[in-house]
Design a protein around this motif. Structure first.
Motif, PDB file in Angstrom:
ATOM      1  N   CYS A  19      15.181  31.478 -17.562  1.00 38.91           N
ATOM      2  CA  CYS A  19      15.785  32.817 -17.577  1.00 38.91           C
ATOM      3  C   CYS A  19      15.561  33.522 -18.916  1.00 38.91           C
ATOM      4  CB  CYS A  19      17.276  32.724 -17.274  1.00 38.91           C
ATOM      5  SG  CYS A  19      17.604  32.247 -15.572  1.00 38.91           S
ATOM      6  N   ILE A  20      15.336  32.762 -19.975  1.00 42.62           N
ATOM      7  CA  ILE A  20      15.143  33.355 -21.302  1.00 42.62           C
ATOM      8  C   ILE A  20      13.880  34.216 -21.359  1.00 42.62           C
ATOM      9  CG2 ILE A  20      14.785  32.809 -23.750  1.00 42.62           C
ATOM     10  CD1 ILE A  20      16.621  30.359 -23.256  1.00 42.62           C
ATOM     11  N   PRO A  21      12.697  33.724 -20.925  1.00 36.51           N
ATOM     12  CA  PRO A  21      11.525  34.615 -20.925  1.00 36.51           C
ATOM     13  C   PRO A  21      11.690  35.822 -20.000  1.00 36.51           C
ATOM     14  CG  PRO A  21      10.833  32.352 -20.603  1.00 36.51           C
ATOM     15  CD  PRO A  21      12.312  32.366 -20.561  1.00 36.51           C
ATOM     16  N   SER A  26      12.260  41.745 -19.610  1.00 33.74           N
ATOM     17  CA  SER A  26      13.036  42.952 -19.297  1.00 33.74           C
ATOM     18  C   SER A  26      13.226  43.831 -20.526  1.00 33.74           C
ATOM     19  CB  SER A  26      14.408  42.562 -18.738  1.00 33.74           C
ATOM     20  OG  SER A  26      14.261  41.896 -17.529  1.00 33.74           O
ATOM     21  N   VAL A  27      13.519  43.202 -21.653  1.00 39.43           N
ATOM     22  CA  VAL A  27      13.714  43.958 -22.893  1.00 39.43           C
ATOM     23  C   VAL A  27      12.407  44.632 -23.298  1.00 39.43           C
ATOM     24  CG1 VAL A  27      14.201  43.712 -25.362  1.00 39.43           C
ATOM     25  CG2 VAL A  27      15.645  42.570 -23.690  1.00 39.43           C
ATOM     26  N   THR A  28      11.290  43.921 -23.169  1.00 43.16           N
ATOM     27  CA  THR A  28       9.989  44.481 -23.530  1.00 43.16           C
ATOM     28  C   THR A  28       9.636  45.671 -22.634  1.00 43.16           C
ATOM     29  OG1 THR A  28       9.257  42.322 -24.281  1.00 43.16           O
ATOM     30  CG2 THR A  28       7.542  43.945 -23.820  1.00 43.16           C
ATOM     31  N   ALA A  37       3.295  56.119 -27.587  1.00 38.07           N
ATOM     32  CA  ALA A  37       1.888  55.739 -27.445  1.00 38.07           C
ATOM     33  C   ALA A  37       1.623  55.150 -26.058  1.00 38.07           C
ATOM     34  CB  ALA A  37       1.496  54.734 -28.524  1.00 38.07           C
ATOM     35  N   TYR A  38       2.563  54.387 -25.561  1.00 35.01           N
ATOM     36  CA  TYR A  38       2.450  53.791 -24.226  1.00 35.01           C
ATOM     37  C   TYR A  38       2.421  54.883 -23.162  1.00 35.01           C
ATOM     38  CZ  TYR A  38       3.799  50.887 -20.211  1.00 35.01           C
ATOM     39  OH  TYR A  38       3.847  50.263 -18.996  1.00 35.01           O
ATOM     40  N   LEU A  39       3.320  55.827 -23.278  1.00 35.31           N
ATOM     41  CA  LEU A  39       3.381  56.921 -22.305  1.00 35.31           C
ATOM     42  C   LEU A  39       2.170  57.844 -22.419  1.00 35.31           C
ATOM     43  CD1 LEU A  39       7.168  57.782 -22.638  1.00 35.31           C
ATOM     44  CD2 LEU A  39       6.059  56.407 -20.875  1.00 35.31           C
ATOM     45  N   ALA A  53      10.614  46.766 -13.986  1.00 30.22           N
ATOM     46  CA  ALA A  53      11.279  45.985 -12.943  1.00 30.22           C
ATOM     47  C   ALA A  53      12.764  45.863 -13.273  1.00 30.22           C
ATOM     48  CB  ALA A  53      10.651  44.603 -12.850  1.00 30.22           C
ATOM     49  N   GLU A  54      13.531  45.556 -12.274  1.00 34.66           N
ATOM     50  CA  GLU A  54      14.960  45.344 -12.486  1.00 34.66           C
ATOM     51  C   GLU A  54      15.158  44.148 -13.406  1.00 34.66           C
ATOM     52  OE1 GLU A  54      17.671  47.015 -11.312  1.00 34.66           O
ATOM     53  OE2 GLU A  54      16.273  48.530 -10.583  1.00 34.66           O
ATOM     54  N   PRO A  55      16.058  44.249 -14.375  1.00 32.12           N
ATOM     55  CA  PRO A  55      16.270  43.119 -15.287  1.00 32.12           C
ATOM     56  C   PRO A  55      16.697  41.843 -14.575  1.00 32.12           C
ATOM     57  CG  PRO A  55      17.286  45.099 -16.173  1.00 32.12           C
ATOM     58  CD  PRO A  55      16.808  45.431 -14.796  1.00 32.12           C
ATOM     59  N   LEU A  56      17.581  41.964 -13.599  1.00 27.89           N
ATOM     60  CA  LEU A  56      18.027  40.778 -12.872  1.00 27.89           C
ATOM     61  C   LEU A  56      16.865  40.128 -12.131  1.00 27.89           C
ATOM     62  CD1 LEU A  56      20.390  38.980 -12.079  1.00 27.89           C
ATOM     63  CD2 LEU A  56      20.760  40.483 -10.118  1.00 27.89           C
TER      64      LEU A  56
END
Length: 127
Positions: A19-21, A26-28, A37-39, A53-56
């Motif tokens: 679950c840690i990765p 999700s944070v990334t 720059a990404y956008l 994606a949904e964090p869960l």
């Protein structure tokens, strides 16, 4: 420690560690949505900006993926023992079929955990 307890702790530990990765993914993804720059890259190439994606979903998926490895290996060991596959053939067949058993393990990780817990709780203890 008995084998059933070791299996249960191994699969549950891999599920929690996996679950840690998923959390970091999700944070990334959330940070990328705020990066100009990404956008700009997507706007420059006339591409739609992907939704995160949904964090869960990320967390559970990564946990199940990591828990599927020991679950699939347990299944492979069970099948290899009952089919009397030995030596080099066992190792070679295990390496070749590793993705298949991992996928089966991902699908069966939660039922495996439930089965192990019920089996350990219902087992009579010697007095």
């Amino acid at each position: 420690m008995r084998r059933e307890w070791r299996r249960l702790i191994l699969v549950a530990g891999c599920l929690l560690i996996g679950c840690i990765p998923g959390y970091f993914a999700s944070v990334t993804q959330a940070r990328e949505q705020n990066d100009p720059a990404y956008l700009a890259y997507f706007e420059e190439h006339d591409l739609p900006v992907p939704e995160p994606a949904e964090p869960l979903s990320n967390i559970v998926s990564a946990g199940l993926l990591l828990a599927g490895i020991p679950t699939g290996l347990t299944l492979y060991r069970y099948i290899a023992d009952h089919r009397s596959i030995a030596g080099g053939r066992r190792l070679l067949l295990g390496i070749v079929t590793f993705p298949i058993y991992t996928l089966i393990g991902v699908l069966g990780a939660v039922p495996f955990l439930l089965y192990q817990v019920i089996q350990l709780l219902c087992k009579k203890r010697p007095s």
